[in-house]
Design a protein around this motif. Sequence first.
Motif, PDB file in Angstrom:
ATOM      1  N   GLN A 246      52.471  47.436  32.515  1.00  0.00           N
ATOM      2  CA  GLN A 246      52.249  46.047  32.902  1.00  0.00           C
ATOM      3  C   GLN A 246      50.997  45.493  32.223  1.00  0.00           C
ATOM      4  O   GLN A 246      51.008  44.380  31.718  1.00  0.00           O
ATOM      5  CB  GLN A 246      52.111  45.936  34.421  1.00  0.00           C
ATOM      6  CG  GLN A 246      51.945  44.515  34.902  1.00  0.00           C
ATOM      7  CD  GLN A 246      51.762  44.430  36.399  1.00  0.00           C
ATOM      8  OE1 GLN A 246      51.411  45.408  37.049  1.00  0.00           O
ATOM      9  NE2 GLN A 246      51.999  43.248  36.952  1.00  0.00           N
ATOM     10  N   VAL A 247      49.912  46.286  32.189  1.00  0.00           N
ATOM     11  CA  VAL A 247      48.682  45.830  31.546  1.00  0.00           C
ATOM     12  C   VAL A 247      48.911  45.596  30.066  1.00  0.00           C
ATOM     13  O   VAL A 247      48.429  44.618  29.491  1.00  0.00           O
ATOM     14  CB  VAL A 247      47.532  46.845  31.774  1.00  0.00           C
ATOM     15  CG1 VAL A 247      46.339  46.516  30.894  1.00  0.00           C
ATOM     16  CG2 VAL A 247      47.122  46.838  33.235  1.00  0.00           C
ATOM     17  N   SER A 248      49.680  46.472  29.419  1.00  0.00           N
ATOM     18  CA  SER A 248      49.907  46.303  27.986  1.00  0.00           C
ATOM     19  C   SER A 248      50.765  45.073  27.700  1.00  0.00           C
ATOM     20  O   SER A 248      50.630  44.456  26.662  1.00  0.00           O
ATOM     21  CB  SER A 248      50.554  47.552  27.389  1.00  0.00           C
ATOM     22  OG  SER A 248      51.843  47.757  27.907  1.00  0.00           O
ATOM     23  N   VAL A 249      51.619  44.691  28.655  1.00  0.00           N
ATOM     24  CA  VAL A 249      52.471  43.518  28.467  1.00  0.00           C
ATOM     25  C   VAL A 249      51.710  42.231  28.750  1.00  0.00           C
ATOM     26  O   VAL A 249      51.775  41.270  28.003  1.00  0.00           O
ATOM     27  CB  VAL A 249      53.724  43.605  29.372  1.00  0.00           C
ATOM     28  CG1 VAL A 249      54.501  42.298  29.385  1.00  0.00           C
ATOM     29  CG2 VAL A 249      54.617  44.741  28.919  1.00  0.00           C
TER      30      VAL A 249
ATOM     31  N   LEU B  57      44.791  42.514  28.983  1.00  0.00           N
ATOM     32  CA  LEU B  57      43.656  42.929  29.795  1.00  0.00           C
ATOM     33  C   LEU B  57      43.073  41.783  30.609  1.00  0.00           C
ATOM     34  O   LEU B  57      42.766  41.936  31.791  1.00  0.00           O
ATOM     35  CB  LEU B  57      42.577  43.544  28.900  1.00  0.00           C
ATOM     36  CG  LEU B  57      41.357  44.112  29.611  1.00  0.00           C
ATOM     37  CD1 LEU B  57      41.755  45.203  30.589  1.00  0.00           C
ATOM     38  CD2 LEU B  57      40.363  44.638  28.597  1.00  0.00           C
ATOM     39  N   ASP B  58      42.904  40.594  30.013  1.00  0.00           N
ATOM     40  CA  ASP B  58      42.308  39.462  30.725  1.00  0.00           C
ATOM     41  C   ASP B  58      43.143  39.072  31.938  1.00  0.00           C
ATOM     42  O   ASP B  58      42.604  38.868  33.031  1.00  0.00           O
ATOM     43  CB  ASP B  58      42.151  38.255  29.798  1.00  0.00           C
ATOM     44  CG  ASP B  58      41.075  38.489  28.737  1.00  0.00           C
ATOM     45  OD1 ASP B  58      40.213  39.371  28.947  1.00  0.00           O
ATOM     46  OD2 ASP B  58      41.121  37.796  27.700  1.00  0.00           O
TER      47      ASP B  58
ATOM     48  N   ARG C  98      43.587  41.487  39.359  1.00  0.00           N
ATOM     49  CA  ARG C  98      42.825  42.440  40.169  1.00  0.00           C
ATOM     50  C   ARG C  98      41.747  41.719  40.982  1.00  0.00           C
ATOM     51  O   ARG C  98      41.530  41.996  42.152  1.00  0.00           O
ATOM     52  CB  ARG C  98      42.194  43.499  39.267  1.00  0.00           C
ATOM     53  CG  ARG C  98      42.431  44.885  39.788  1.00  0.00           C
ATOM     54  CD  ARG C  98      41.839  45.959  38.904  1.00  0.00           C
ATOM     55  NE  ARG C  98      42.585  46.071  37.659  1.00  0.00           N
ATOM     56  CZ  ARG C  98      42.040  46.248  36.476  1.00  0.00           C
ATOM     57  NH1 ARG C  98      40.744  46.361  36.346  1.00  0.00           N
ATOM     58  NH2 ARG C  98      42.772  46.346  35.408  1.00  0.00           N
ATOM     59  N   LYS C  99      41.059  40.761  40.342  1.00  0.00           N
ATOM     60  CA  LYS C  99      40.008  40.003  41.023  1.00  0.00           C
ATOM     61  C   LYS C  99      40.591  39.202  42.175  1.00  0.00           C
ATOM     62  O   LYS C  99      40.039  39.182  43.275  1.00  0.00           O
ATOM     63  CB  LYS C  99      39.310  39.073  40.026  1.00  0.00           C
ATOM     64  CG  LYS C  99      38.188  38.279  40.639  1.00  0.00           C
ATOM     65  CD  LYS C  99      37.513  37.389  39.610  1.00  0.00           C
ATOM     66  CE  LYS C  99      36.432  36.562  40.275  1.00  0.00           C
ATOM     67  NZ  LYS C  99      35.798  35.633  39.344  1.00  0.00           N
ATOM     68  N   LYS C 100      41.739  38.584  41.934  1.00  0.00           N
ATOM     69  CA  LYS C 100      42.389  37.787  42.982  1.00  0.00           C
ATOM     70  C   LYS C 100      42.815  38.679  44.144  1.00  0.00           C
ATOM     71  O   LYS C 100      42.598  38.323  45.309  1.00  0.00           O
ATOM     72  CB  LYS C 100      43.604  37.058  42.410  1.00  0.00           C
ATOM     73  CG  LYS C 100      44.316  36.187  43.413  1.00  0.00           C
ATOM     74  CD  LYS C 100      45.512  35.480  42.811  1.00  0.00           C
ATOM     75  CE  LYS C 100      46.230  34.678  43.880  1.00  0.00           C
ATOM     76  NZ  LYS C 100      47.455  34.088  43.381  1.00  0.00           N
TER      77      LYS C 100
ATOM     78  N   ALA D  47      41.940  40.635  49.695  1.00  0.00           N
ATOM     79  CA  ALA D  47      41.741  41.779  50.594  1.00  0.00           C
ATOM     80  C   ALA D  47      40.461  41.639  51.402  1.00  0.00           C
ATOM     81  O   ALA D  47      40.390  42.097  52.544  1.00  0.00           O
ATOM     82  CB  ALA D  47      41.705  43.083  49.795  1.00  0.00           C
ATOM     83  N   LEU D  48      39.448  40.986  50.839  1.00  0.00           N
ATOM     84  CA  LEU D  48      38.171  40.828  51.525  1.00  0.00           C
ATOM     85  C   LEU D  48      38.173  39.685  52.526  1.00  0.00           C
ATOM     86  O   LEU D  48      37.252  39.579  53.338  1.00  0.00           O
ATOM     87  CB  LEU D  48      37.036  40.621  50.504  1.00  0.00           C
ATOM     88  CG  LEU D  48      36.746  41.835  49.610  1.00  0.00           C
ATOM     89  CD1 LEU D  48      35.734  41.462  48.536  1.00  0.00           C
ATOM     90  CD2 LEU D  48      36.251  43.001  50.446  1.00  0.00           C
TER      91      LEU D  48
END
Length: 161
Positions: free
Chosen positions: A139-142, A145-146, A152-154, A159-160
């Motif tokens: 999934q990351v390669s597709v 990275l950005d 991930r940040k979202k 979660a917080l």
Amino acid sequence: TYDRKIKAIGSSFKIHKGKFLGRVSKLLSGSRTSFKTPTALVAVRGTELSMDVAESGDTEVYLSEGRIVVTDFVEERALSEDQGELLLNLLHELSLKKGQAVRITSKGITRDKKTQAQLKSAENEFSELRSEGDAAVQQVSVIGLDESQARRKKAREEALQ
């Protein structure tokens, strides 16, 4: 930590209680990863392993792939007091191979006699972990990275909340 002289990364984690299931990949030549529990030090070398640390500190380690060295923290009680000062924490080590398990308590390391059903269950967990890891890498390669970092940040922010 990063050692500039030998260009290697050292990662160390403390687990006081709970379970860890994961794959640790060797990043650079000479790199090291270790896990410290109340009763053991587990040195990992490109490995798939699970660890279960009880509230008492007793630690169970199962190795699915790779190689690990397990060290306990048992003090040598047979030494005289003077020697005991010099060798306060004489360490005991055991090297594990694929499919082996050990239990580490305050009394030391013992081979864990897991049943075939327990071993099969652990292998199934690792099979699922491999599939999920491979899917995440794909999934990351597709998506790039950005985009992956933004997702991930979202997820972390949600979660917080």
